[in-house]
Structures are given as C-alpha cells and as structure tokens.
Motif scaffolding. Structure first.
Motif, PDB file in Angstrom:
ATOM      1  N   GLU A  21       0.752  -1.235   0.137  1.00  0.00           N
ATOM      2  CA  GLU A  21       0.035  -0.005  -0.129  1.00  0.00           C
ATOM      3  C   GLU A  21       0.878   1.333  -0.030  1.00  0.00           C
ATOM      4  O   GLU A  21       0.616   2.185  -0.671  1.00  0.00           O
ATOM      5  CB  GLU A  21      -1.012   0.137   1.145  1.00  0.00           C
ATOM      6  N   ARG A  22       1.885   1.048   0.830  1.00  0.00           N
ATOM      7  CA  ARG A  22       2.838   2.326   0.831  1.00  0.00           C
ATOM      8  C   ARG A  22       3.507   2.584  -0.626  1.00  0.00           C
ATOM      9  O   ARG A  22       3.662   3.664  -1.069  1.00  0.00           O
ATOM     10  CB  ARG A  22       3.847   2.031   2.142  1.00  0.00           C
ATOM     11  N   LEU A  23       4.012   1.490  -1.054  1.00  0.00           N
ATOM     12  CA  LEU A  23       4.552   1.722  -2.325  1.00  0.00           C
ATOM     13  C   LEU A  23       3.557   2.404  -3.410  1.00  0.00           C
ATOM     14  O   LEU A  23       3.927   3.364  -4.312  1.00  0.00           O
ATOM     15  CB  LEU A  23       5.072   0.288  -2.967  1.00  0.00           C
ATOM     16  N   ALA A  24       2.322   1.819  -3.399  1.00  0.00           N
ATOM     17  CA  ALA A  24       1.312   2.396  -4.467  1.00  0.00           C
ATOM     18  C   ALA A  24       1.372   3.822  -4.219  1.00  0.00           C
ATOM     19  O   ALA A  24       0.811   4.476  -5.058  1.00  0.00           O
ATOM     20  CB  ALA A  24       0.123   1.562  -4.304  1.00  0.00           C
ATOM     21  N   ALA A  25       1.196   4.405  -2.842  1.00  0.00           N
ATOM     22  CA  ALA A  25       0.985   5.742  -2.571  1.00  0.00           C
ATOM     23  C   ALA A  25       2.009   6.532  -2.775  1.00  0.00           C
ATOM     24  O   ALA A  25       1.945   7.665  -3.168  1.00  0.00           O
ATOM     25  CB  ALA A  25       0.541   5.733  -1.037  1.00  0.00           C
ATOM     26  N   ALA A  26       3.281   6.030  -2.919  1.00  0.00           N
ATOM     27  CA  ALA A  26       4.782   6.724  -3.116  1.00  0.00           C
ATOM     28  C   ALA A  26       4.677   7.387  -4.408  1.00  0.00           C
ATOM     29  O   ALA A  26       4.225   6.749  -5.487  1.00  0.00           O
ATOM     30  CB  ALA A  26       5.880   5.938  -2.760  1.00  0.00           C
ATOM     31  N   GLU A  29      10.942   8.006  -6.114  1.00  0.00           N
ATOM     32  CA  GLU A  29      11.769   7.017  -5.817  1.00  0.00           C
ATOM     33  C   GLU A  29      12.127   7.203  -4.070  1.00  0.00           C
ATOM     34  O   GLU A  29      12.110   6.141  -3.440  1.00  0.00           O
ATOM     35  CB  GLU A  29      13.019   6.857  -6.697  1.00  0.00           C
ATOM     36  N   PRO A  30      12.635   8.520  -3.824  1.00  0.00           N
ATOM     37  CA  PRO A  30      12.991   8.473  -2.412  1.00  0.00           C
ATOM     38  C   PRO A  30      11.799   8.019  -1.712  1.00  0.00           C
ATOM     39  O   PRO A  30      12.083   7.337  -0.544  1.00  0.00           O
ATOM     40  CB  PRO A  30      13.160   9.907  -2.098  1.00  0.00           C
ATOM     41  N   SER A  31      10.567   8.295  -1.614  1.00  0.00           N
ATOM     42  CA  SER A  31       9.544   7.745  -0.879  1.00  0.00           C
ATOM     43  C   SER A  31       9.449   6.105  -0.872  1.00  0.00           C
ATOM     44  O   SER A  31       9.248   5.575   0.046  1.00  0.00           O
ATOM     45  CB  SER A  31       8.057   8.391  -1.043  1.00  0.00           C
ATOM     46  N   GLU A  80      11.489  -3.034  -6.564  1.00  0.00           N
ATOM     47  CA  GLU A  80      12.129  -2.770  -7.944  1.00  0.00           C
ATOM     48  C   GLU A  80      11.063  -2.883  -8.984  1.00  0.00           C
ATOM     49  O   GLU A  80      11.128  -1.950  -9.861  1.00  0.00           O
ATOM     50  CB  GLU A  80      12.715  -4.230  -8.463  1.00  0.00           C
ATOM     51  N   LYS A  81       9.872  -3.387  -9.075  1.00  0.00           N
ATOM     52  CA  LYS A  81       8.758  -3.436  -9.863  1.00  0.00           C
ATOM     53  C   LYS A  81       8.284  -1.924  -9.799  1.00  0.00           C
ATOM     54  O   LYS A  81       8.017  -1.375 -10.863  1.00  0.00           O
ATOM     55  CB  LYS A  81       7.826  -4.459  -9.470  1.00  0.00           C
ATOM     56  N   ALA A  82       7.918  -1.648  -8.618  1.00  0.00           N
ATOM     57  CA  ALA A  82       7.564  -0.004  -8.478  1.00  0.00           C
ATOM     58  C   ALA A  82       8.380   1.044  -9.141  1.00  0.00           C
ATOM     59  O   ALA A  82       8.058   1.699  -9.841  1.00  0.00           O
ATOM     60  CB  ALA A  82       7.132   0.187  -6.915  1.00  0.00           C
ATOM     61  N   VAL A  83       9.771   0.588  -8.848  1.00  0.00           N
ATOM     62  CA  VAL A  83      10.649   1.782  -9.308  1.00  0.00           C
ATOM     63  C   VAL A  83      10.640   1.753 -10.659  1.00  0.00           C
ATOM     64  O   VAL A  83      10.764   2.948 -11.480  1.00  0.00           O
ATOM     65  CB  VAL A  83      11.981   1.343  -8.456  1.00  0.00           C
ATOM     66  N   THR A  84      10.482   0.567 -11.435  1.00  0.00           N
ATOM     67  CA  THR A  84      10.702   0.604 -12.923  1.00  0.00           C
ATOM     68  C   THR A  84       9.460   1.228 -13.495  1.00  0.00           C
ATOM     69  O   THR A  84       9.270   2.109 -14.352  1.00  0.00           O
ATOM     70  CB  THR A  84      10.757  -0.868 -13.415  1.00  0.00           C
ATOM     71  N   ALA A  85       8.299   0.657 -12.803  1.00  0.00           N
ATOM     72  CA  ALA A  85       7.025   1.302 -13.419  1.00  0.00           C
ATOM     73  C   ALA A  85       6.940   2.877 -13.402  1.00  0.00           C
ATOM     74  O   ALA A  85       6.549   3.617 -14.159  1.00  0.00           O
ATOM     75  CB  ALA A  85       5.658   0.907 -12.524  1.00  0.00           C
ATOM     76  N   ARG A  90       6.962   8.154 -15.668  1.00  0.00           N
ATOM     77  CA  ARG A  90       7.576   9.462 -16.012  1.00  0.00           C
ATOM     78  C   ARG A  90       8.002   9.857 -17.297  1.00  0.00           C
ATOM     79  O   ARG A  90       7.838  10.758 -18.092  1.00  0.00           O
ATOM     80  CB  ARG A  90       8.863   9.534 -15.077  1.00  0.00           C
ATOM     81  N   ARG A  91       8.616   8.704 -17.961  1.00  0.00           N
ATOM     82  CA  ARG A  91       9.178   8.982 -19.564  1.00  0.00           C
ATOM     83  C   ARG A  91       7.916   8.981 -20.363  1.00  0.00           C
ATOM     84  O   ARG A  91       7.860  10.019 -21.281  1.00  0.00           O
ATOM     85  CB  ARG A  91       9.694   7.669 -19.835  1.00  0.00           C
ATOM     86  N   GLN A  92       6.810   8.348 -20.304  1.00  0.00           N
ATOM     87  CA  GLN A  92       5.613   8.296 -20.937  1.00  0.00           C
ATOM     88  C   GLN A  92       4.911   9.796 -20.818  1.00  0.00           C
ATOM     89  O   GLN A  92       4.932  10.431 -21.798  1.00  0.00           O
ATOM     90  CB  GLN A  92       4.624   7.373 -20.451  1.00  0.00           C
ATOM     91  N   ALA A  93       4.898  10.332 -19.484  1.00  0.00           N
ATOM     92  CA  ALA A  93       4.379  11.638 -19.230  1.00  0.00           C
ATOM     93  C   ALA A  93       5.283  12.734 -20.105  1.00  0.00           C
ATOM     94  O   ALA A  93       4.704  13.723 -20.525  1.00  0.00           O
ATOM     95  CB  ALA A  93       4.130  11.971 -17.707  1.00  0.00           C
ATOM     96  N   ASP A  94       6.490  12.438 -19.842  1.00  0.00           N
ATOM     97  CA  ASP A  94       7.485  13.283 -20.408  1.00  0.00           C
ATOM     98  C   ASP A  94       7.141  13.461 -22.003  1.00  0.00           C
ATOM     99  O   ASP A  94       7.001  14.512 -22.611  1.00  0.00           O
ATOM    100  CB  ASP A  94       8.821  12.980 -20.120  1.00  0.00           C
ATOM    101  N   LEU A  95       7.129  12.331 -22.733  1.00  0.00           N
ATOM    102  CA  LEU A  95       6.971  12.299 -24.078  1.00  0.00           C
ATOM    103  C   LEU A  95       5.565  13.049 -24.442  1.00  0.00           C
ATOM    104  O   LEU A  95       5.584  13.662 -25.369  1.00  0.00           O
ATOM    105  CB  LEU A  95       6.982  10.820 -24.430  1.00  0.00           C
ATOM    106  N   GLU A  96       4.568  12.901 -23.814  1.00  0.00           N
ATOM    107  CA  GLU A  96       3.256  13.269 -24.118  1.00  0.00           C
ATOM    108  C   GLU A  96       3.214  14.619 -23.723  1.00  0.00           C
ATOM    109  O   GLU A  96       2.602  15.516 -24.308  1.00  0.00           O
ATOM    110  CB  GLU A  96       2.060  12.457 -23.251  1.00  0.00           C
ATOM    111  N   GLY A  97       4.052  15.298 -22.567  1.00  0.00           N
ATOM    112  CA  GLY A  97       4.019  16.505 -22.600  1.00  0.00           C
ATOM    113  C   GLY A  97       4.519  17.301 -23.503  1.00  0.00           C
ATOM    114  O   GLY A  97       4.198  18.474 -23.584  1.00  0.00           O
TER     115      GLY A  97
END
Ligand code: PHE
Length: 358
Positions: A21-26, A29-31, A80-85, A90-97
């Motif tokens: 749950e905490r991962l999903a809310a973070a 990466e620092p959190s 690891e999964k959460a960090v990669t996702a 971020r990259r997707q948002a960056d490209l779309e932005g």
C-alpha cells in the motif's frame, strides 16, 4: 494457540500488505526507498517482528525462517517493480507533455545513398575518353528518323527501322512527313554534332536508347556511349589505338583486344571489338565451360568503324578532306560484365537489396 510463531506469521502478512500500500501511494523514488527502509532496515518493522523469534519453539524456527526470507524477497521484488513502473510513467508523461524534442539525436543516422551502378560505369567510361581529349556531347531521346537513320545511311528497308525494332512517335501538329521515334542508338549525336560543328572534333556522349527487345540481356530501354573523332588523315590505326587504350584502361592494362570485321551502314570499314574474357582465361583452364564467353575466350564490347563518306556528305562535311572513326557501346553490357550481373532487369527494378551491393 496464540503462540509466538502464529504472531510472527500474521505480523509478516500485515507487513507485506502495508508495504504494498505504501509503495502504491509513493509518487517518487525517495519515498519508495523510505518505505523499504521502514520495513527491512535495522530498526525496521521486520526486525521488530523477529524479536518474537526467541519464543518460537526450536522445531518451528526453520519454517518461520523460510517465511521471513520469502517475505524479504517479495518486498525487494515489489520495490524493483514499483521503481521501474515509476520510471516508465515519468518517461511516458514526459513524451506526451513535450511530443517533439528537437534536440534529440536521430535514432539511426540518415542512410547515405550512392550513384546507380549504371551511372558509375557511364561516368568511368566518359572519364576515360575525356582524359584522351574527347569533349562531352548530347543528343535528344526523341529524335527525327532523319537523324537516327537516314543521315546515317540506313537504307529505307533496313531491319533496324522495322516496326518490330523501333518505337515510333506520333507528333500532333508535326510536319506531316517528319517521322519521329525514340532513338534506337546514340549515333544521332554524331549527326547533330557534325551538322553543328566544323572538324576537327572528338566527342563522346552517353544516354538512354530504346528498342523493342525484352529478355534477360535486352531491355526496351538501355544506355549507350557514342564516340567519334573527325580530323585530317585519321586512319583505322587511330581507331585501333584509341579503342585498345580505352579497353585496357577500363579492364586491365594487359587485357587482350581484337578487332573483327562487321557491318554498320554508317561506317566503312566496320568492326566489332572483343576483349579477352574477364571471367575465364587460358591459365585457369575453364575456357571451354565459361557461360559468359561461351567457351570462345572473347567477349564483344563495342561496334566501331571509319565514318562513311556518305554520312559526312549528309552532314555537310567534305569527305575528301576529312576522315574519322566512330564507336558505340552498351553501358548495361559493360556493367554486367564488370559486376557479374546475370539479368539486365535488375538495373531497373530499383530493389535496394540489389543497389546496396555497389
Ligand atoms: N550505333 C551502333 C549500334 O547501336 C553502334 C556503333 C556506333 C557502331 C558507332 C559503329 C559506330 O549498334
């Protein structure tokens, strides 16, 4: 049985659930790292749970130990999964932005093209004649019958003028008796240059020609080089000297060259030039089976001869004073021999898999 082992079990279950749950809310990466430290760190929740280990009966410790390791591995994998996702989001948002970033380098370099093999061979041939003192001339592809045939002394019933050989052109509003065709050879350049200039002259020219021919060595459109030289006292010896020099510069300095009598209406005498087969030679003993020279050891490369006096007269040049020689050759044929290309159609299909090989 509220024993220590069951407490640890439920503690572990609660821990991995709350970690997820905490991962999903973070949302950075620092959190995520902080959440992991809260669980696995020295003073973290796992350590706290394991304090109860002392009360676990000896025979149960091994099982609990394995559980603990599994939960640790699970936490690491989730992290690891959460960090990669997150990075992907971020990259997707960056490209779309910012859909276009003009500062990004291209993914592949722009592919570099090169000249068509026929253009190369044509340029090489023209270069050789230019270095021998010939100037470059030009003639049109849509030509009067007169310049393609008549002035070159083709008799009216010559087979080359036949409907089966030539592409005739109807010109709307043209002269009623002006017969127009796609030039069947580059010899029209001889006519045009001789009509326009005074000798002495030495000219070469290259370009497309058209004949009703279509098989693996003939194409209805192909390319020729034409050359001719007019001066006082030009002899067949000059013709032999120039064309031998040409063949040996094009292939190799020791290429054998032979002249064989032949007939073209606009030259007298006429000849064909053969070079020693470049695919087989006497040394390797393969002559009898060579498919290119058909076992003769010789390959025909061009037609030539001394300019016929009638041609000079048709073009307004005094045939008593001036003599000259002329020659013509097929560029595809030279290129097929040079590169070992078996089918003429490959030149015109423009398949990059073929063209990229040159
Ligand atoms: N025009 C001839 C052909 O197309 C070649 C040629 C040119 C022959 C000049 C002699 C002199 O076959």
């Amino acid at each position: 049985m509220t024993d220590a082992a069951a407490d640890i079990e439920s503690g572990l279950r609660a821990l991995s659930e709350s970690f997820r749950e905490r991962l999903a809310a973070a949302d950075d990466e620092p959190s995520m790292r902080a959440a992991r430290a809260e669980v696995l760190g020295k003073k973290g929740e796992l350590t706290k749970i394991l304090r109860g280990m002392g009360k676990v009966p000896a025979e149960k410790r091994r099982e609990i130990g394995e559980r603990v390791n599994a939960v640790k591995a699970e936490v690491e994998a989730d992290f690891e999964k959460a960090v990669t996702a997150l990075a992907r989001r971020r990259r997707q948002a960056d490209l779309e932005g910012r859909p276009e970033d003009l500062t990004l380098p291209g993914r592949v370099g722009t592919p570099r093209g090169h000249l068509h093999p026929l253009t190369r061979v044509k340029d090489d041939i023209l270069d050789i004649f230019a270095s021998l003192g010939f100037a470059i001339g030009w003639g049109p592809e849509v030509e009067l019958e007169e310049n393609n045939f008549t002035k070159l002394a083709f008799p009216p019933d010559h087979p080359a003028t036949d409907m089966q050989d030539s592409f005739w052109v109807t010109v709307e509003g043209g002269e009623p008796d002006a017969r127009v065709l796609l030039r069947t050879h580059t010899s029209n350049v001889q006519v045009r240059e001789m009509m326009a200039n005074e000798p002495p002259m030495a000219i070469v020219s290259g370009g497309p020609v058209y004949r009703r021919d279509d098989d693996i060595t003939h194409s209805p459109m192909f390319h020729q080089i034409e050359g001719f030289l007019v001066d006082e006292n030009v002899s067949f010896g000059h013709l032999k000297g120039v064309l031998t020099e040409f063949a040996q510069r094009l292939y190799r300095p020791d290429t054998p060259v032979r002249f064989r009598p032949s007939y073209f209406p606009f030259v007298e005498p006429g000849a064909e030039v053969d070079i020693g087969c470049v695919f087989c030679n006497a040394e390797n003993g393969s002559r009898a089976s060579c498919r290119v020279c058909k076992g003769t050891g010789w390959i025909e490369i061009l037609g030539c001869g001394m300019v016929h006096p009638d041609v000079f007269e048709h073009c307004g040049i005094d045939s008593e004073r001036w003599t000259g020689f002329a020659f013509g050759l097929g560029i595809e044929r030279i290129a097929m021999l040079r590169y070992g290309i078996p089918d003429i159609r490959l030149f015109f299909e423009n398949d990059p898999r073929f063209l990229a090989q040159f």
